[in-house]
Design an enzyme around this catalytic site. Sequence first.
Site, short mmCIF file in Angstrom:
data_model
loop_
_atom_site.label_atom_id
_atom_site.label_comp_id
_atom_site.label_asym_id
_atom_site.label_seq_id
_atom_site.Cartn_x
_atom_site.Cartn_y
_atom_site.Cartn_z
N ASN A 50 11.39 3.26 5.17
CA ASN A 50 9.94 3.36 5.07
C ASN A 50 9.41 4.41 6.02
O ASN A 50 10.02 4.72 7.05
CB ASN A 50 9.26 2.00 5.30
N HIS A 60 17.28 0.15 3.01
CA HIS A 60 15.82 0.04 3.19
C HIS A 60 15.35 1.29 3.92
O HIS A 60 16.05 1.82 4.80
CB HIS A 60 15.50 -1.20 4.03
#
Length: 307
Positions: A115, A113
């Site tokens: 971001n 992940h």
Amino acid sequence: MLTNPLNCSQVITDTKNYLLSLQDNICNTLSQIDGTLFKEDIWQRPEGGGGRTRILENSQVIERGGVNFSHVFGEHLPPAASAKRPELAGRHFQALGISLVIHPVNPYAPTTHANLRFFLAEKAGSTPIWWFGGGFDLTPYYGFEEDCIHWHTIAKTACEPFGHDVYPKFKQWCDEYFFIKHRNEARGIGGLFFDDLNEWEFNKCFSFIQSIGDHFLKAYEPILNKRKNTSYTTKEKEFQLYRRGRYVEFNLIYDRGTLFGLQSNGRTESILMSLPPVVNWRYNWNPEPGSKEDDLYRKFLPIKKWI
């Protein structure tokens, strides 16, 4: 870039251009590894803004991968962003970000992940309030010490030009943030996490998030390539599906990005693209002592220094 005083229009343009370029680079690289192109979905938010979602599902290497860009704006920040910032009252906002989650087919290839996000809140006659947030983390199902060392070495390399204290600070923040409290265990082996970053002047902060973005593929691509073709059994696939349940639990209970997206009336399909396509839960299950599955809990999930 003119940032003193902050040139808000230029800041938004430059940040948006970088994030869109990063989305292109990541998708192109992962498509080459997988052999399949991402599907693109352009969407609009009724209250203002929209995004560009790219998704890859049930493919050669990636069971589900989503790389989402969004740029939304409105008159009031949702509670997930403004609860601890009373000074944001009465300000309109813009929020830009790229968020990705990759769930590989192979249980020996870890989920990842990442971001990066930028918030800008303005009010006539007042100094703009801005900050960056983001990071990247790794969630293995079957751990390899060399992969963990590589992952954290690249994370440290991304941080070092900005101060020797940056990596240990943001590693610890990641360890604490991605901790599943109701399970009393980490989600994975961590990486970097930071939020409300505006302690440096704008250009340094912007350079820092670019360094994080530019180092993501350097961290993940070698691991994915190394593990994507490892032979595995039905038992190992079932363990991957079981551990994916932890990922779902964290995202739906704790993740601030998910909460912000839902509270700001973002696009649900894009917000929940992070969830794996297939997950299993078992009642009161524990791995067999001394097994490879047990190794994950004993050797990799406990928080520690990898480098």
